[in-house]
Design a protein around this motif. Structure first.
Motif, PDB file in Angstrom:
ATOM      1  N   VAL A   1      -1.539   8.961   3.082  1.00  0.00           N
ATOM      2  CA  VAL A   1      -1.340   7.638   2.484  1.00  0.00           C
ATOM      3  C   VAL A   1      -2.014   6.584   3.348  1.00  0.00           C
ATOM      4  O   VAL A   1      -1.673   6.406   4.525  1.00  0.00           O
ATOM      5  N   ALA A   2      -2.983   5.886   2.772  1.00  0.00           N
ATOM      6  CA  ALA A   2      -3.712   4.823   3.482  1.00  0.00           C
ATOM      7  C   ALA A   2      -3.413   3.493   2.803  1.00  0.00           C
ATOM      8  O   ALA A   2      -3.839   3.245   1.671  1.00  0.00           O
ATOM      9  N   ARG A   3      -2.658   2.637   3.498  1.00  0.00           N
ATOM     10  CA  ARG A   3      -2.309   1.315   2.987  1.00  0.00           C
ATOM     11  C   ARG A   3      -3.287   0.302   3.573  1.00  0.00           C
ATOM     12  O   ARG A   3      -3.340   0.100   4.781  1.00  0.00           O
TER      13      ARG A   3
ATOM     14  N   ARG B   1       6.198  -1.587  -1.709  1.00  0.00           N
ATOM     15  CA  ARG B   1       5.413  -1.349  -0.503  1.00  0.00           C
ATOM     16  C   ARG B   1       4.424  -0.216  -0.738  1.00  0.00           C
ATOM     17  O   ARG B   1       3.311  -0.236  -0.235  1.00  0.00           O
ATOM     18  N   ASP B   2       4.855   0.791  -1.498  1.00  0.00           N
ATOM     19  CA  ASP B   2       4.011   1.938  -1.840  1.00  0.00           C
ATOM     20  C   ASP B   2       4.611   2.541  -3.104  1.00  0.00           C
ATOM     21  O   ASP B   2       5.734   3.023  -3.088  1.00  0.00           O
ATOM     22  N   THR B   3       3.877   2.489  -4.215  1.00  0.00           N
ATOM     23  CA  THR B   3       4.411   2.990  -5.487  1.00  0.00           C
ATOM     24  C   THR B   3       4.227   4.498  -5.661  1.00  0.00           C
ATOM     25  O   THR B   3       4.623   5.053  -6.686  1.00  0.00           O
ATOM     26  N   THR B   4       3.648   5.162  -4.648  1.00  0.00           N
ATOM     27  CA  THR B   4       3.473   6.612  -4.723  1.00  0.00           C
ATOM     28  C   THR B   4       4.823   7.302  -4.898  1.00  0.00           C
ATOM     29  O   THR B   4       5.751   7.087  -4.125  1.00  0.00           O
TER      30      THR B   4
ATOM     31  N   GLY C   1       9.606   2.102   0.181  1.00  0.00           N
ATOM     32  CA  GLY C   1       9.254   2.926   1.326  1.00  0.00           C
ATOM     33  C   GLY C   1       7.841   3.464   1.185  1.00  0.00           C
ATOM     34  O   GLY C   1       7.128   3.156   0.230  1.00  0.00           O
ATOM     35  N   VAL C   2       7.420   4.273   2.153  1.00  0.00           N
ATOM     36  CA  VAL C   2       6.090   4.877   2.135  1.00  0.00           C
ATOM     37  C   VAL C   2       6.232   6.363   1.880  1.00  0.00           C
ATOM     38  O   VAL C   2       7.046   7.038   2.510  1.00  0.00           O
ATOM     39  N   GLY C   3       5.431   6.891   0.946  1.00  0.00           N
ATOM     40  CA  GLY C   3       5.502   8.307   0.604  1.00  0.00           C
ATOM     41  C   GLY C   3       6.388   8.526  -0.604  1.00  0.00           C
ATOM     42  O   GLY C   3       7.077   7.620  -1.073  1.00  0.00           O
ATOM     43  N   GLY C   4       6.376   9.766  -1.109  1.00  0.00           N
ATOM     44  CA  GLY C   4       7.056  10.059  -2.358  1.00  0.00           C
ATOM     45  C   GLY C   4       8.410  10.709  -2.237  1.00  0.00           C
ATOM     46  O   GLY C   4       8.998  11.107  -3.246  1.00  0.00           O
ATOM     47  N   ARG C   5       8.951  10.838  -1.022  1.00  0.00           N
ATOM     48  CA  ARG C   5      10.211  11.552  -0.817  1.00  0.00           C
ATOM     49  C   ARG C   5      11.324  10.610  -0.361  1.00  0.00           C
ATOM     50  O   ARG C   5      11.063   9.615   0.324  1.00  0.00           O
ATOM     51  N   PRO C   6      12.569  10.945  -0.657  1.00  0.00           N
ATOM     52  CA  PRO C   6      13.670  10.099  -0.167  1.00  0.00           C
ATOM     53  C   PRO C   6      13.763  10.062   1.350  1.00  0.00           C
ATOM     54  O   PRO C   6      14.135   9.038   1.921  1.00  0.00           O
TER      55      PRO C   6
END
Length: 299
Positions: free
Chosen positions: A12-14, A247-250, A287-292
């Protein structure tokens, strides 16, 4: 619940502002576990109300890491190690503006090499719902697996849900082929773009209603506009989104899907489950990333 789908390494590159060709663009870069199927399983298990198992295919390069991350989220992984292909990798370019929209560069690697020989009907022992990641439909081996798994689930009376996964890949697959492949699925969870693509209709509500003429229950995810629940050709509920600062919709759609399925499995109505899914989606985008687990760490 049994989830069958993709297990992916996400980079993930923001970045702030537009990408600058031919030179450097400042970004914050993290490597996190991902994959639509794996993310859905983690969000379902995160609710702590049902047992969640995951079948996926990874390379030997990162199997131990992915297993640890899945177990940490409460998922029971059954990962097949591919002897030739590496674990799939997705580079997620996330624009740091207010919408936090993302663009994916995808190398599916081992994930789309999941095949019928990786399936056993015993995987359905004790399972109350089978969920299939739509990414499985985008390669010949995993399409064959979908056919086998659907037949096994029908024989046992296990309901099956599917998330179409990618509007871009659906264009290449073809709408008619997709609808033929998902025959027998009782629940479809498309995004707004996927629903419109699958029907040729410009409005999400009309698209969801049309899809529900073919699939008993359709829940269309609309991001900041919430979700639509459709049955028998009619939208029966419009569920509002929960306010969030993205912050990150992934993985937001995966958060919705996993939470929705867990709530449904525990007796919630589709409307109630959709409301829980919207709440999870709001948490996910902050949050960042797709996991809780990534949401808790706040990157």
């Amino acid at each position: 619940m049994l989830v069958v789908g993709d297990v992916i390494t996400d980079v993930v590159a923001r970045h702030q502002g537009p990408l600058t060709p031919g030179t450097d663009t400042v970004a914050t870069i993290r490597t996190v576990p991902g994959g639509a199927g794996a993310n859905v399983a983690c969000w379902a298990a995160h609710q702590g109300r049902c047992e969640v198992r995951l079948v996926g295919r990874v390379g030997a390069d990162s199997v131990a890491w992915h297993e640890r991350e899945l177990v940490a989220c409460g998922v029971r992984p059954a990962l097949v190690v591919d002897p030739r292909a590496p674990t799939g990798t997705v580079i997620c370019l996330v624009d740091g503006d207010a919408a936090a929209e993302r663009t994916f560069l995808t190398d599916s690697g081992a994930s789309l090499r999941l095949a019928p020989e990786d399936w056993s009907d015993t995987l359905l022992d004790g399972v109350a719902r089978l969920h299939l990641s739509g990414y499985l439909l985008f390669s010949e081996p995993s399409r064959a697996l979908v056919t086998v798994a659907l037949a096994a689930a029908r024989a046992r009376g296990v309901p099956v849900s599917l998330d179409p996964a990618s509007a871009g890949f659906l264009v290449a697959l073809g709408v008619d082929r997709f609808l033929a492949l998902v025959e027998g699925v009782d629940l479809l969870l498309p995004s707004r773009d996927e629903a419109c693509l699958l029907t040729g209709l410009p409005e999400a509500a009309d698209a969801a209603a049309e899809l529900s003429r073919h699939i008993p229950l359709v829940v269309a995810k609309q991001g900041a506009e919430g979700a639509l629940v459709a049955r028998s050709g009619t939208v029966v509920a419009r569920v509002p989104a929960v306010a969030a600062t993205p912050r990150d919709t992934t993985g937001a759609g995966d958060a919705f899907t996993g939470t929705f399925l867990a709530a449904l499995l525990m007796g919630a109505t589709p409307e109630e489950a959709a409301a829980e899914g919207c709440r999870a989606g709001a948490v996910a985008v902050e949050g960042v990333g797709g996991r809780p687990s990534e949401v808790r760490r706040r990157g």
